[in-house]
Design a protein around this motif. Sequence first.
Motif, PDB file in Angstrom:
ATOM      1  N   VAL A  78       0.841  -1.203   0.000  1.00 30.22           N
ATOM      2  CA  VAL A  78       0.000   0.000   0.000  1.00 30.22           C
ATOM      3  C   VAL A  78       0.877   1.253   0.000  1.00 30.22           C
ATOM      4  O   VAL A  78       0.614   2.210  -0.740  1.00 30.22           O
ATOM      5  CB  VAL A  78      -0.940  -0.004   1.222  1.00 30.22           C
ATOM      6  CG1 VAL A  78      -1.787   1.259   1.246  1.00 30.22           C
ATOM      7  CG2 VAL A  78      -1.835  -1.239   1.199  1.00 30.22           C
ATOM      8  N   ALA A  81       2.431   1.676  -3.401  1.00 26.90           N
ATOM      9  CA  ALA A  81       1.436   2.131  -4.378  1.00 26.90           C
ATOM     10  C   ALA A  81       1.134   3.612  -4.199  1.00 26.90           C
ATOM     11  O   ALA A  81       0.931   4.342  -5.181  1.00 26.90           O
ATOM     12  CB  ALA A  81       0.165   1.297  -4.243  1.00 26.90           C
ATOM     13  N   LEU A  82       1.086   4.088  -2.960  1.00 24.14           N
ATOM     14  CA  LEU A  82       0.837   5.508  -2.708  1.00 24.14           C
ATOM     15  C   LEU A  82       1.941   6.372  -3.303  1.00 24.14           C
ATOM     16  O   LEU A  82       1.674   7.401  -3.946  1.00 24.14           O
ATOM     17  CB  LEU A  82       0.727   5.752  -1.199  1.00 24.14           C
ATOM     18  CG  LEU A  82       0.596   7.223  -0.776  1.00 24.14           C
ATOM     19  CD1 LEU A  82      -0.671   7.838  -1.364  1.00 24.14           C
ATOM     20  CD2 LEU A  82       0.604   7.350   0.744  1.00 24.14           C
ATOM     21  N   TRP A 277      -5.418   7.379  -6.547  1.00 21.29           N
ATOM     22  CA  TRP A 277      -5.648   6.556  -5.365  1.00 21.29           C
ATOM     23  C   TRP A 277      -5.917   5.092  -5.709  1.00 21.29           C
ATOM     24  O   TRP A 277      -5.961   4.256  -4.802  1.00 21.29           O
ATOM     25  CB  TRP A 277      -6.820   7.123  -4.558  1.00 21.29           C
ATOM     26  CG  TRP A 277      -6.650   8.563  -4.186  1.00 21.29           C
ATOM     27  CD1 TRP A 277      -7.320   9.624  -4.713  1.00 21.29           C
ATOM     28  CD2 TRP A 277      -5.734   9.101  -3.235  1.00 21.29           C
ATOM     29  NE1 TRP A 277      -6.892  10.792  -4.147  1.00 21.29           N
ATOM     30  CE2 TRP A 277      -5.906  10.497  -3.228  1.00 21.29           C
ATOM     31  CE3 TRP A 277      -4.776   8.534  -2.373  1.00 21.29           C
ATOM     32  CZ2 TRP A 277      -5.164  11.346  -2.411  1.00 21.29           C
ATOM     33  CZ3 TRP A 277      -4.034   9.377  -1.561  1.00 21.29           C
ATOM     34  CH2 TRP A 277      -4.231  10.762  -1.577  1.00 21.29           C
ATOM     35  N   LEU A 280      -3.550   2.308  -4.418  1.00 18.38           N
ATOM     36  CA  LEU A 280      -3.626   1.949  -3.001  1.00 18.38           C
ATOM     37  C   LEU A 280      -4.528   0.737  -2.796  1.00 18.38           C
ATOM     38  O   LEU A 280      -4.209  -0.160  -1.999  1.00 18.38           O
ATOM     39  CB  LEU A 280      -4.158   3.125  -2.184  1.00 18.38           C
ATOM     40  CG  LEU A 280      -3.104   4.099  -1.628  1.00 18.38           C
ATOM     41  CD1 LEU A 280      -2.552   4.962  -2.747  1.00 18.38           C
ATOM     42  CD2 LEU A 280      -3.726   4.975  -0.543  1.00 18.38           C
ATOM     43  N   GLY A 283      -2.674  -2.132  -4.023  1.00 17.23           N
ATOM     44  CA  GLY A 283      -1.629  -2.490  -3.067  1.00 17.23           C
ATOM     45  C   GLY A 283      -2.176  -3.249  -1.874  1.00 17.23           C
ATOM     46  O   GLY A 283      -1.528  -4.166  -1.355  1.00 17.23           O
ATOM     47  N   THR A 336      -0.871   0.756 -11.708  1.00 14.60           N
ATOM     48  CA  THR A 336       0.460   0.911 -11.133  1.00 14.60           C
ATOM     49  C   THR A 336       1.514   0.552 -12.178  1.00 14.60           C
ATOM     50  O   THR A 336       1.189   0.267 -13.336  1.00 14.60           O
ATOM     51  CB  THR A 336       0.604   0.034  -9.878  1.00 14.60           C
ATOM     52  OG1 THR A 336       1.805   0.384  -9.199  1.00 14.60           O
ATOM     53  CG2 THR A 336       0.622  -1.433 -10.237  1.00 14.60           C
TER      54      THR A 336
END
Length: 600
Positions: A78, A81-82, A277, A280, A283, A336
């Motif tokens: 996460v 991914a952010l 977003w 996330l 992720g 991503t």
Amino acid sequence: MESVKSGHGRLGDFTTDARVLVIAAIAVVVATAGVAVGVGLLKLIRLATNIAYFGQFSFADLKLEHSPFGLWTVLIPVAGALIVGLMARYGSEKIRGHGIPEAIEAILLGRSRLDLKVAILKPLSSAIVIGTGGPFGAEGPIIMTGGAIGSLIAQMLPVSDNERKTLLVAGAAAGMTCVFGTPIAAIMLAVELLLFEWTPRSFIPVAVAAIVAAVERSVLHMPSPLFPFAGGVDISLIGLGCWVLIGVLAGLLAVVLTQLVYACEDGFLKLPIHWMWWPLIGGLVVGIGGLIDPAALGVGYDNIAGMLQGHVLLQAALILLLVKAVIWSVALGSGTSGGVLAPLLIMGGAMGTVLGFYLPGHSPGFWALLAMAATMGGTMRSPLTATFFAAELTGNTHILLPLIAACGTAHAVTVLLMRRSILTEKVARRGHHLVREYRVDPFALARVQEVMTTAVQTVPAAMTLHDAAAFLTSPAATHPSFPVVDTRNRVMGVIDPPAVLRWRRMGVHRKTTLSALLGGGKIALAYPDEYLDSLADRLSTVNIAHLPVVSREDGRLVGYIGWKDLMRVRAKRQAEDRQRTTFFPMRRPAADSELGPEPS
């Protein structure tokens, strides 16, 4: 000799000239830069992994399952991914995705121009995603990054768009070779997927780049082959049936995976939040999947090696297949950054490992290897690339026959069941249709005499301007333009309504003959034996719709040709695809009444 006399002395198999040597020399520099970037990316991934999962600033090869953070590891993907979402939002949106569709789009639509920002952010974002557990390979990002390096070098030099494309693809091939040590497969990937042509002007520099990259990675003592496999193969009818079965199942798996990725992407598009977003959510799914099976995280090269050695058990292979498919599809659909080659190998290999427990005995890992290649070839619609990729990856050329059988079968399944591959669907969703069928240009095979109009309606040179105007505006005029000929049927020019109107506005006397108006002017002509590709270029250059066709021997008019006539070649090609003909028709049995009386 006749072709030389006819003006076709320069025709040959290819149109490449010595300029290709200059581009090949530049490709050496591009390859070296691609290897440097590839090595740097692999080290970045290892560094990001060790920082994220072990809290160590180290390049050591540590295993994710040994992380001391326990359940907290679910948050690591996460966090990665952010970071990547922010990089894409405020850096460059082109870093999203797995790299190859973006390279295709740059080649087809962007004049093969990629900027410096992509070359920097793409490997960095990929290293962060993969290093924080993203279930991707490094090959897609390095193909994109190597292509960006090649494009940047080309943009600093006076080269054509085609030469820039070649150098972009040369960088991509060098990057793939650096990661996997597969120069032949990298060349085949360029031919099957990236170049959109098959010519020496592009093939030679790309081959040079891949070969140089292979030599340089050897100097750096990088392992080759990456996954050694010494197993043999028994060629038999039963074996052939099993190869085809693997190909069919791999093709079906490719269809399922492709549909799953884009179903996830469609799902994310419906979310009422900004795309920044989305990773996330992807992720979080990756983190949960990592708790179920840590082997599904990261590049997973250990999984490939274990399956080829026959060390993966049935239950482990099945769990790996299911978990990897879910987290890879969701993560990739979230936008991503990561590659597809290694995940396809792992998922295909897991399926092959499961099937290997039920198929006839072979060397350990044989069925896994076959399914790896077939899944990759079917999903990417690049069967030759997948075949040579598997052979080079394992260093085993004895398995080429089963590999091409399985990859060819998987390719057939996906071509029949899907309109586009996982790579081209991304481009199509952005509104750009592309075709991956390479054919010889029909204009390069057809001559003018095959499509020209032979019953030509002409205008005599003795006709006055007034009579010409009346003729062109009469209902009897069936064409917009007409060739003007003298008493010996030699062409003096072409007249059309705009030409007559121009002469009238210039104040030319209405009794002036066409011979006086056209005499001494330069005439654009066509010849019966010339090919349509050169003719089409001439029509476009002089910006006219029709050309008189004259004999090379005496210059007499023999025909007339225009754009509409050129379209007959396309109609002929379509007819060749549609019409089915047998040259040896089977005779039908004659009726009893036609056979005559039976012998007594």
